[in-house]
Write a protein that holds these residues in place. Structure first.
Motif, PDB file in Angstrom:
ATOM      1  N   GLY B 115       7.533   3.782   7.955  1.00 45.10           N
ATOM      2  CA  GLY B 115       6.196   4.362   8.006  1.00 45.10           C
ATOM      3  C   GLY B 115       5.541   4.334   6.647  1.00 45.10           C
ATOM      4  O   GLY B 115       4.369   3.922   6.506  1.00 45.10           O
ATOM      5  N   ALA B 116       6.305   4.725   5.628  1.00 46.05           N
ATOM      6  CA  ALA B 116       5.783   4.713   4.267  1.00 46.05           C
ATOM      7  C   ALA B 116       5.446   3.293   3.837  1.00 46.05           C
ATOM      8  O   ALA B 116       4.384   3.041   3.252  1.00 46.05           O
ATOM      9  CB  ALA B 116       6.815   5.330   3.311  1.00 46.05           C
ATOM     10  N   SER B 117       6.338   2.349   4.149  1.00 44.18           N
ATOM     11  CA  SER B 117       6.121   0.967   3.734  1.00 44.18           C
ATOM     12  C   SER B 117       4.861   0.392   4.361  1.00 44.18           C
ATOM     13  O   SER B 117       4.051  -0.260   3.684  1.00 44.18           O
ATOM     14  CB  SER B 117       7.329   0.103   4.132  1.00 44.18           C
ATOM     15  N   LEU B 118       4.674   0.643   5.656  1.00 43.53           N
ATOM     16  CA  LEU B 118       3.486   0.118   6.322  1.00 43.53           C
ATOM     17  C   LEU B 118       2.220   0.671   5.671  1.00 43.53           C
ATOM     18  O   LEU B 118       1.259  -0.064   5.420  1.00 43.53           O
ATOM     19  CB  LEU B 118       3.513   0.476   7.814  1.00 43.53           C
ATOM     20  N   VAL B 121       1.652  -1.080   2.394  1.00 44.64           N
ATOM     21  CA  VAL B 121       1.206  -2.452   2.606  1.00 44.64           C
ATOM     22  C   VAL B 121      -0.271  -2.486   2.986  1.00 44.64           C
ATOM     23  O   VAL B 121      -1.059  -3.276   2.461  1.00 44.64           O
ATOM     24  CB  VAL B 121       2.075  -3.121   3.702  1.00 44.64           C
ATOM     25  N   VAL B 122      -0.634  -1.589   3.891  1.00 42.69           N
ATOM     26  CA  VAL B 122      -2.042  -1.521   4.306  1.00 42.69           C
ATOM     27  C   VAL B 122      -2.927  -1.163   3.117  1.00 42.69           C
ATOM     28  O   VAL B 122      -3.986  -1.752   2.896  1.00 42.69           O
ATOM     29  CB  VAL B 122      -2.216  -0.499   5.455  1.00 42.69           C
ATOM     30  N   ALA B 123      -2.443  -0.207   2.315  1.00 39.55           N
ATOM     31  CA  ALA B 123      -3.220   0.226   1.152  1.00 39.55           C
ATOM     32  C   ALA B 123      -3.430  -0.931   0.181  1.00 39.55           C
ATOM     33  O   ALA B 123      -4.537  -1.153  -0.318  1.00 39.55           O
ATOM     34  CB  ALA B 123      -2.519   1.394   0.456  1.00 39.55           C
ATOM     35  N   VAL B 124      -2.359  -1.686  -0.066  1.00 41.08           N
ATOM     36  CA  VAL B 124      -2.424  -2.771  -1.042  1.00 41.08           C
ATOM     37  C   VAL B 124      -3.254  -3.934  -0.511  1.00 41.08           C
ATOM     38  O   VAL B 124      -4.137  -4.455  -1.182  1.00 41.08           O
ATOM     39  CB  VAL B 124      -0.999  -3.253  -1.399  1.00 41.08           C
ATOM     40  N   SER B 125      -2.967  -4.305   0.743  1.00 42.62           N
ATOM     41  CA  SER B 125      -3.555  -5.525   1.272  1.00 42.62           C
ATOM     42  C   SER B 125      -4.997  -5.317   1.742  1.00 42.62           C
ATOM     43  O   SER B 125      -5.859  -6.146   1.497  1.00 42.62           O
ATOM     44  CB  SER B 125      -2.697  -6.028   2.421  1.00 42.62           C
ATOM     45  N   MET B 126      -5.242  -4.216   2.414  1.00 43.20           N
ATOM     46  CA  MET B 126      -6.555  -4.063   3.040  1.00 43.20           C
ATOM     47  C   MET B 126      -7.489  -3.148   2.266  1.00 43.20           C
ATOM     48  O   MET B 126      -8.703  -3.297   2.348  1.00 43.20           O
ATOM     49  CB  MET B 126      -6.391  -3.537   4.461  1.00 43.20           C
ATOM     50  N   LEU B 127      -6.927  -2.204   1.527  1.00 42.31           N
ATOM     51  CA  LEU B 127      -7.799  -1.264   0.833  1.00 42.31           C
ATOM     52  C   LEU B 127      -7.850  -1.514  -0.665  1.00 42.31           C
ATOM     53  O   LEU B 127      -8.529  -0.805  -1.401  1.00 42.31           O
ATOM     54  CB  LEU B 127      -7.352   0.188   1.110  1.00 42.31           C
ATOM     55  N   GLY B 128      -7.085  -2.526  -1.096  1.00 45.71           N
ATOM     56  CA  GLY B 128      -7.162  -2.913  -2.489  1.00 45.71           C
ATOM     57  C   GLY B 128      -6.628  -1.901  -3.489  1.00 45.71           C
ATOM     58  O   GLY B 128      -7.011  -1.884  -4.644  1.00 45.71           O
ATOM     59  N   VAL B 129      -5.722  -1.035  -3.031  1.00 49.16           N
ATOM     60  CA  VAL B 129      -5.120  -0.071  -3.948  1.00 49.16           C
ATOM     61  C   VAL B 129      -4.107  -0.804  -4.820  1.00 49.16           C
ATOM     62  O   VAL B 129      -3.336  -1.622  -4.328  1.00 49.16           O
ATOM     63  CB  VAL B 129      -4.424   1.057  -3.172  1.00 49.16           C
ATOM     64  N   SER B 130      -4.095  -0.511  -6.113  1.00 47.00           N
ATOM     65  CA  SER B 130      -3.152  -1.253  -6.950  1.00 47.00           C
ATOM     66  C   SER B 130      -2.394  -0.380  -7.940  1.00 47.00           C
ATOM     67  O   SER B 130      -1.437  -0.827  -8.549  1.00 47.00           O
ATOM     68  CB  SER B 130      -3.886  -2.361  -7.713  1.00 47.00           C
ATOM     69  N   SER B 131      -2.779   0.896  -8.107  1.00 44.25           N
ATOM     70  CA  SER B 131      -2.066   1.719  -9.081  1.00 44.25           C
ATOM     71  C   SER B 131      -0.956   2.500  -8.371  1.00 44.25           C
ATOM     72  O   SER B 131      -1.081   2.844  -7.199  1.00 44.25           O
ATOM     73  CB  SER B 131      -3.033   2.719  -9.721  1.00 44.25           C
ATOM     74  N   ALA B 139       2.112   6.313   0.720  1.00 43.72           N
ATOM     75  CA  ALA B 139       3.530   6.421   1.074  1.00 43.72           C
ATOM     76  C   ALA B 139       3.809   7.771   1.730  1.00 43.72           C
ATOM     77  O   ALA B 139       4.512   7.884   2.741  1.00 43.72           O
ATOM     78  CB  ALA B 139       4.403   6.260  -0.176  1.00 43.72           C
ATOM     79  N   PHE B 140       3.196   8.791   1.147  1.00 44.80           N
ATOM     80  CA  PHE B 140       3.377  10.136   1.662  1.00 44.80           C
ATOM     81  C   PHE B 140       2.818  10.253   3.081  1.00 44.80           C
ATOM     82  O   PHE B 140       3.474  10.743   3.996  1.00 44.80           O
ATOM     83  CB  PHE B 140       2.641  11.110   0.740  1.00 44.80           C
ATOM     84  N   LEU B 175       5.339  -5.867  11.620  1.00 50.54           N
ATOM     85  CA  LEU B 175       3.941  -5.670  11.218  1.00 50.54           C
ATOM     86  C   LEU B 175       3.798  -5.830   9.711  1.00 50.54           C
ATOM     87  O   LEU B 175       2.856  -6.473   9.224  1.00 50.54           O
ATOM     88  CB  LEU B 175       3.461  -4.270  11.624  1.00 50.54           C
ATOM     89  N   ILE B 176       4.751  -5.234   8.978  1.00 51.67           N
ATOM     90  CA  ILE B 176       4.737  -5.339   7.517  1.00 51.67           C
ATOM     91  C   ILE B 176       4.838  -6.805   7.117  1.00 51.67           C
ATOM     92  O   ILE B 176       4.063  -7.312   6.299  1.00 51.67           O
ATOM     93  CB  ILE B 176       5.894  -4.535   6.897  1.00 51.67           C
ATOM     94  N   THR B 177       5.811  -7.497   7.727  1.00 49.86           N
ATOM     95  CA  THR B 177       6.018  -8.906   7.414  1.00 49.86           C
ATOM     96  C   THR B 177       4.748  -9.711   7.690  1.00 49.86           C
ATOM     97  O   THR B 177       4.338 -10.561   6.894  1.00 49.86           O
ATOM     98  CB  THR B 177       7.181  -9.458   8.249  1.00 49.86           C
ATOM     99  N   LEU B 178       4.127  -9.404   8.827  1.00 51.60           N
ATOM    100  CA  LEU B 178       2.912 -10.118   9.223  1.00 51.60           C
ATOM    101  C   LEU B 178       1.833  -9.996   8.151  1.00 51.60           C
ATOM    102  O   LEU B 178       1.243 -10.986   7.713  1.00 51.60           O
ATOM    103  CB  LEU B 178       2.417  -9.521  10.544  1.00 51.60           C
TER     104      LEU B 178
END
Lengths: 288, 345
Positions: B115-118, B121-131, B139-140, B175-178
């Motif tokens: 759950g945290a990983s997904l 991943v969503v934050a990094v890939s789709m929302l552009g979070v990087s810090s 994650a929380f 889903l994460i892999t995708l």
């Protein structure tokens, strides 16, 4: 308290052993119980006399264990109520109930590595606070329970290393450590050989005779139930088909009504209580 | 009771006293080991710094002293992350094993890590979070969402919980892999989080997150005695006067707080939550009033210890704590499994 080391087989309950013993008559009033909407017991009334040993017998799936669980509030009532000495059990907090009614369910798990004294000490839980600080009252109760069940010498041993009979004594010690006036036991003799079944039932009888503990148990073995119970409840298909003194209750007719089994009922040569000798397709009793 | 009780030896009381002494020794020894690990974590690394200098850096830092800066800016946050995440993982694993009565359960088995990983991943890939501080909340949230899902469907039943947890993991992993397959840049960022590392989280992260760990630890401590009863089975626990639903609910809250923080701080680290409770049971037995405090200390010993070892094994480079923890945790579990009896829960 009297000496628990030599349980005297006193016939009557010594009234002085308990200060103002509370009424522990357990009554079911129109109790209905079931699983996922399937009714197992419908509107059952029953009174379990205080101070006696009561055995509940009946064929598989007749609802006897479900009834015991309902009485102990381990299973929710679909209808009706259960009272203890006239007080609605459902109105008590779980902890309050556990201070008054001891229960040994069938599905007990001894964690690997747990030692006898530790397991028995967990019976003090209802008397303890959140952090379970152990008081000298707890120590005394644990010791009495260990001695009453004859497992004091095993206090240091891991429960997993004990024989089935010893292990069951330890579980009963845990329930006794709760120091309740009534204990409910769900098939306490399951998985025990005959010698250990007799031993365990003797132990429960001694607890009843010396401490006045009210004992209510679901039993599978009819003849042992008849021998050890003061009060016998025969169930079938969720209903009580007969109850009372074993000598009055256990007849060829009631056995047939409850179990669908043709049997001859003769006096037990040892105790005089009814002894059920089953007939069958291959033994019809013609050649006695 | 009559005089017999007072005169006769009291095996139960003597046993309890003897075991208490032994358990106190174990806890004290573990605390001592943790102290050594903390010092090592502050002193050792690509740049070895002697203990006197470490002390000086902590008490009288000199501006511009490189050793002092390394200790204060890198080693201290890293050590605090290790302490907080280690404690959180150790206790979370204990709680999960306790409420599910499942010796192979850990937050990962319940699907919390996926759950945290997904969420990350969503934050990094789709929302552009990087810090890293940005990852933390995702994650929380991911942990909490997975936990709520698993605990509500599993309705507190041990086998159901494990099944639902495994299902959630099986659903989320592809889903994460995708997402990662289609977004190499996100994959690059994600993999450094996912390997499990104590570095790169500054003081601000730990400042924000430590209260969650504190609340989780206090809650777990308050639940410890109840878990000992729950270990005897739901029926016995109920018969002893416990509302098992309340125990499970509060434990779920504590697990979300602890596993969520640990994953946010250090990434999805697997074997700590699984191995630490087993080791603790081996050392202090089946009473959760001892197991919970001991796992609170053993968790950081294992995680921070793994981190320190990871700094030493490669010349001029480091292995991530998650990798080393797995390498240490596996033998611990094998040793437990090969023991006389597996200390079940």
């Amino acid at each position: 308290m009297t000496d628990v080391h030599r349980p005297a087989p006193a016939p009557a309950r010594p009234a002085a052993t308990r200060e103002a013993a509370p009424d522990v008559t357990l009554r079911a009033h129109g109790v209905s119980l079931g699983y996922d909407g399937r009714r197992v017991i419908d509107g059952l009334d029953l009174e379990l006399p205080a101070g006696s040993v009561t055995a509940i017998v009946g064929p598989n799936a007749c609802g006897k264990s479900t009834l015991l669980r309902g009485l102990a509030r381990l299973h929710p009532l679909d209808g009706g109520s259960v009272t203890l000495g006239g007080e609605d059990v459902g109105a008590l907090s779980r902890k309050e109930l556990a201070k008054r009614v001891g229960v040994l369910p069938q599905s007990s798990i001894a964690p690997d590595g747990v030692r006898v004294a530790e397991l028995v000490a967990r019976g003090r839980y209802p008397h303890q606070g959140w952090f379970g600080r152990h008081s000298s009252t707890d120590d005394g109760a644990v010791l009495r329970a260990l001695e009453a069940t004859g497992v004091a010498d095993l206090a240091d041993r891991p429960v997993a290393e004990l024989s089935g009979g010893q292990r069951q004594r330890v579980w009963i010690a845990m329930v006794l450590a709760q120091e309740t006036d009534i204990v409910l036991l769900d098939e306490p003799t399951t998985y025990l050989d005959l010698a250990h079944q007799v031993d365990l039932l003797d132990l429960l009888t001694e607890l009843n005779r010396t401490h006045g503990t009210t004992v209510v148990m679901v039993l599978h073995e009819l003849n042992l139930a008849a021998r050890y119970a003061d009060h016998l409840v025969v169930m079938s298909a969720g209903q009580v088909v007969a109850e009372g003194r074993p000598g009055d209750v256990l007849t060829a007719a009631s056995v047939h009504a409850a179990f669908g089994l043709r049997a001859r009922v003769v006096p037990d040569p040892v105790s005089g209580t009814p002894l059920v000798v089953p007939l069958g397709r291959t033994h019809d009793g013609a050649t006695t | 009771m009559s005089a017999t009780t007072d005169v006769a030896p009291r095996p139960a009381a003597a046993l309890v006293a003897r075991r208490t002494r032994g358990r106190l020794l174990v806890v004290a020894a573990t605390v001592a080991v943790l102290a050594v690990v903390v010092v090592a974590s502050l002193a050792l690394g690509v740049r070895d710094i002697d203990v006197a200098t470490v002390w000086q850096a902590l008490t009288h830092p000199v501006a511009g002293n490189v050793d002092h800066d390394v200790v204060r800016d890198q080693r201290v946050p890293r050590t605090l992350v290790g302490l907080a995440a280690g404690t959180a993982l150790g206790i979370a694993g204990t709680l999960v094993q306790g409420v599910t009565r499942n010796p192979i359960a850990d937050p990962g088995l319940l699907g919390l890590n996926s759950g945290a990983s997904l969420a990350v991943v969503v934050a990094v890939s789709m929302l552009g979070v990087s810090s890293p501080l940005g990852f933390v909340w995702f994650a929380f949230a991911g942990t909490a969402a997975a936990a709520l899902l698993v605990f509500s469907i599993g309705s507190g039943q041990p086998v159901k919980l494990a099944l639902v947890g495994a299902t959630v993991t099986a659903l989320i992993t592809p889903l994460i892999t995708l997402v990662l397959l289609r977004d190499p840049e996100a994959f690059n960022m994600y993999r450094f989080w996912a390997v499990g590392s104590l570095t790169g989280r500054g003081m601000e992260t730990i400042t924000v997150l430590w209260p969650f760990v504190a609340v989780g630890v206090v809650l777990a401590g308050a639940l410890a005695h109840r878990l000992s009863m729950l270990a005897l089975g739901d029926d016995v626990a109920s018969a002893l006067g416990q509302r098992v639903g309340v125990t499970r609910g509060l434990a779920a809250v504590a697990v979300i707080l602890l596993a969520g923080t640990a994953t946010a701080l250090a990434g999805p680290i697997a074997l700590v939550g699984l191995a630490v409770p087993h080791a603790a049971r081996r050392l202090v037995g089946t009473d959760y009033r001892w197991i919970v405090p001991l796992t609170a200390v053993l968790g950081p010993v294992m995680l921070l210890g793994a981190d320190v070892i990871g700094r030493l094994v490669l010349p001029h480079s480091e292995l991530e704590a998650g990798v080393v923890a797995a390498a240490i945790g596996a033998p611990v579990l094998v040793a437990v499994a090969r023991g006389k009896t597996v200390a079940g829960v």
